[in-house]
Design a protein around this motif. Structure first.
Motif, PDB file in Angstrom:
ATOM      1  N   GLY A 182       0.753  -1.239   0.000  1.00  0.00           N
ATOM      2  CA  GLY A 182       0.000   0.000   0.000  1.00  0.00           C
ATOM      3  C   GLY A 182       0.784   1.291   0.000  1.00  0.00           C
ATOM      4  N   VAL A 183       2.077   1.247   0.325  1.00  0.00           N
ATOM      5  CA  VAL A 183       2.822   2.495   0.449  1.00  0.00           C
ATOM      6  C   VAL A 183       3.001   3.155  -0.920  1.00  0.00           C
ATOM      7  N   THR A 184       2.888   4.474  -0.954  1.00  0.00           N
ATOM      8  CA  THR A 184       3.085   5.227  -2.192  1.00  0.00           C
ATOM      9  C   THR A 184       4.569   5.301  -2.517  1.00  0.00           C
ATOM     10  N   PRO A 185       4.997   4.963  -3.745  1.00  0.00           N
ATOM     11  CA  PRO A 185       6.415   5.100  -4.104  1.00  0.00           C
ATOM     12  C   PRO A 185       6.909   6.518  -3.840  1.00  0.00           C
ATOM     13  N   GLU A 186       8.139   6.617  -3.390  1.00  0.00           N
ATOM     14  CA  GLU A 186       8.654   7.903  -2.923  1.00  0.00           C
ATOM     15  C   GLU A 186       8.575   8.999  -3.987  1.00  0.00           C
ATOM     16  N   ALA A 187       8.948   8.695  -5.205  1.00  0.00           N
ATOM     17  CA  ALA A 187       8.921   9.717  -6.255  1.00  0.00           C
ATOM     18  C   ALA A 187       7.498  10.223  -6.497  1.00  0.00           C
ATOM     19  N   VAL A 188       6.529   9.326  -6.438  1.00  0.00           N
ATOM     20  CA  VAL A 188       5.135   9.713  -6.613  1.00  0.00           C
ATOM     21  C   VAL A 188       4.668  10.544  -5.416  1.00  0.00           C
ATOM     22  N   ALA A 189       5.026  10.106  -4.213  1.00  0.00           N
ATOM     23  CA  ALA A 189       4.644  10.850  -3.009  1.00  0.00           C
ATOM     24  C   ALA A 189       5.209  12.265  -3.044  1.00  0.00           C
ATOM     25  N   ASN A 190       6.454  12.392  -3.477  1.00  0.00           N
ATOM     26  CA  ASN A 190       7.069  13.723  -3.546  1.00  0.00           C
ATOM     27  C   ASN A 190       6.375  14.611  -4.568  1.00  0.00           C
ATOM     28  N   ARG A 191       5.994  14.034  -5.707  1.00  0.00           N
ATOM     29  CA  ARG A 191       5.324  14.831  -6.729  1.00  0.00           C
ATOM     30  C   ARG A 191       3.927  15.244  -6.262  1.00  0.00           C
ATOM     31  N   ILE A 192       3.224  14.337  -5.600  1.00  0.00           N
ATOM     32  CA  ILE A 192       1.920  14.691  -5.059  1.00  0.00           C
ATOM     33  C   ILE A 192       2.057  15.823  -4.050  1.00  0.00           C
ATOM     34  N   ALA A 193       3.093  15.745  -3.206  1.00  0.00           N
ATOM     35  CA  ALA A 193       3.315  16.799  -2.218  1.00  0.00           C
ATOM     36  C   ALA A 193       3.542  18.147  -2.897  1.00  0.00           C
ATOM     37  N   GLU A 194       4.218  18.136  -4.041  1.00  0.00           N
ATOM     38  CA  GLU A 194       4.412  19.372  -4.800  1.00  0.00           C
ATOM     39  C   GLU A 194       3.086  19.870  -5.390  1.00  0.00           C
ATOM     40  N   ASP A 195       2.259  18.931  -5.838  1.00  0.00           N
ATOM     41  CA  ASP A 195       1.040  19.296  -6.564  1.00  0.00           C
ATOM     42  C   ASP A 195      -0.134  19.639  -5.656  1.00  0.00           C
TER      43      ASP A 195
ATOM     44  N   PHE B  13       4.873  15.188   2.622  1.00  0.00           N
ATOM     45  CA  PHE B  13       4.197  16.437   2.986  1.00  0.00           C
ATOM     46  C   PHE B  13       5.056  17.247   3.958  1.00  0.00           C
ATOM     47  N   ALA B  14       5.638  16.565   4.937  1.00  0.00           N
ATOM     48  CA  ALA B  14       6.461  17.266   5.922  1.00  0.00           C
ATOM     49  C   ALA B  14       7.710  17.860   5.280  1.00  0.00           C
ATOM     50  N   LEU B  15       8.331  17.118   4.371  1.00  0.00           N
ATOM     51  CA  LEU B  15       9.557  17.589   3.724  1.00  0.00           C
ATOM     52  C   LEU B  15       9.295  18.723   2.735  1.00  0.00           C
ATOM     53  N   SER B  16       8.055  18.848   2.269  1.00  0.00           N
ATOM     54  CA  SER B  16       7.756  19.874   1.273  1.00  0.00           C
ATOM     55  C   SER B  16       7.860  21.285   1.839  1.00  0.00           C
ATOM     56  N   GLY B  17       7.684  21.426   3.147  1.00  0.00           N
ATOM     57  CA  GLY B  17       7.752  22.739   3.771  1.00  0.00           C
ATOM     58  C   GLY B  17       6.578  23.635   3.461  1.00  0.00           C
ATOM     59  N   LYS B  18       5.497  23.083   2.929  1.00  0.00           N
ATOM     60  CA  LYS B  18       4.354  23.882   2.486  1.00  0.00           C
ATOM     61  C   LYS B  18       3.300  24.058   3.568  1.00  0.00           C
ATOM     62  N   TRP B  19       3.395  23.308   4.667  1.00  0.00           N
ATOM     63  CA  TRP B  19       2.292  23.230   5.614  1.00  0.00           C
ATOM     64  C   TRP B  19       2.725  23.667   7.007  1.00  0.00           C
ATOM     65  N   ASP B  20       1.864  24.435   7.669  1.00  0.00           N
ATOM     66  CA  ASP B  20       2.114  24.776   9.062  1.00  0.00           C
ATOM     67  C   ASP B  20       1.828  23.595   9.979  1.00  0.00           C
ATOM     68  N   ARG B  21       0.854  22.768   9.566  1.00  0.00           N
ATOM     69  CA  ARG B  21       0.506  21.584  10.360  1.00  0.00           C
ATOM     70  C   ARG B  21       0.379  20.383   9.427  1.00  0.00           C
ATOM     71  N   VAL B  22       1.009  19.290   9.801  1.00  0.00           N
ATOM     72  CA  VAL B  22       0.850  18.010   9.112  1.00  0.00           C
ATOM     73  C   VAL B  22       0.306  17.034  10.142  1.00  0.00           C
ATOM     74  N   ILE B  23      -0.886  16.499   9.893  1.00  0.00           N
ATOM     75  CA  ILE B  23      -1.534  15.570  10.821  1.00  0.00           C
ATOM     76  C   ILE B  23      -1.645  14.220  10.130  1.00  0.00           C
ATOM     77  N   ALA B  24      -1.141  13.180  10.779  1.00  0.00           N
ATOM     78  CA  ALA B  24      -1.136  11.836  10.203  1.00  0.00           C
ATOM     79  C   ALA B  24      -2.031  10.924  11.034  1.00  0.00           C
ATOM     80  N   ILE B  25      -3.032  10.332  10.383  1.00  0.00           N
ATOM     81  CA  ILE B  25      -3.998   9.457  11.047  1.00  0.00           C
ATOM     82  C   ILE B  25      -3.722   8.014  10.640  1.00  0.00           C
TER      83      ILE B  25
END
Length: 266
Positions: free
Chosen positions: A56-69, A97-109
């Motif tokens: 189920g884990v998202t491949p890292e390159a895809v996760a990074n691109r989603i975080a950008e988008d 998401f955390a590495l993107s630096g775009k968010w003041d809060r990142v909440i993981a459920i």
């Protein structure tokens, strides 16, 4: 299931595994183990996964691109500065998401303690400082229901508010990468999202409304079903296919907030 922000580190269990040799890997995971560096480029630094996380884990390159988008933030009014990863798993998207630096809060459920323990461990490997991510041990649907209930109750300022539930709807984006019901979706030329298990498309969409949300879905998902999610008022939805090495891995459906979300604050 209780909503419990994690204070400190959850204990690692026997379910939290790191394979170093192919001989250690169960037969049904060998394919994914050979792709381990596409899942986590820092795999060799003791990345931990549960058995199901390999699927189920998202491949890292895809996760990074989603975080950008992911739609954000400073360009909108009010800015979108809170992101909630509703199915955090072992942390693939949450870390991005955390590495993107775009968010003041990142909440993981995440509802499974062993899986969430892996996510915390993996975030530390990626050198994400403690406190950047709020880890919540909970069922994501229970979490969203309680967020909405807290907002509807209009909690007074002097009353104690659980910070993990204190969301300003107008500033929040939800990201949902749910289980797809195993790998059988690959056998369908067009995947019927009404049969997705354990949560179908309608269940996910209804839980996330009225906040802006993005759904990570199989690459062959039925576009006719997705089109029905378009909100009233002329707002459009965006669908993006994410590829690696020329092959699509998944699609993400970006859905705007509904009109009344701008007036709803947790």
């Amino acid at each position: 299931m209780a909503i419990r922000p994690v204070d400190g580190w959850l204990p690692l269990t026997d379910e939290c595994l790191h394979y170093t040799e192919e001989s250690e890997v169960p037969p049904d995971l060998k394919k994914y183990w050979h792709q381990r560096y596409s899942l986590f480029s820092w795999y060799d630094y003791d990345i931990l996964l549960t058995h199901d996380a390999w699927f189920g884990v998202t491949p890292e390159a895809v996760a990074n691109r989603i975080a950008e988008d992911m739609p954000s933030h400073n360009l909108s009014n009010p800015p979108k500065d809170i992101i909630v990863d509703l199915f955090a798993g072992v942390g693939g998207n949450t870390i991005a998401f955390a590495l993107s630096g775009k968010w003041d809060r990142v909440i993981a459920i995440e509802r499974d303690p062993a899986t969430l323990a892996c996510a915390q461990h993996n975030a530390a490997i990626y050198e994400i400082p403690e406190g950047v991510i709020t880890w919540v041990l909970a069922d994501s649907f229970d979490y969203l229901a309680r967020v909405k209930r807290q907002q509807q109750q209009q909690v007074r300022k002097h009353e104690l508010v659980d910070p993990a539930l204190d969301l300003d709807f107008s500033r929040t984006v939800l990201f949902a990468s749910p289980p797809w019901g195993g790998v059988n979706y690959r056998d369908q030329e067009i995947f019927d999202l009404n049969t997705m298990e354990p949560y179908n498309l309608e269940t996910l969409h209804e839980a996330c409304r009225p906040m802006e949300h993005a759904l990570y879905l199989p690459r062959t998902s039925d576009m006719r079903q997705i089109a029905k999610l378009a909100p009233k008022g002329g707002k459009k939805i965006e669908v993006v296919q994410y590829c690696m090495e020329g092959a699509s891995k998944a699609m993400v459906v970006y859905l705007p907030a509904e009109e009344d979300a701008s007036n709803q604050k947790g």
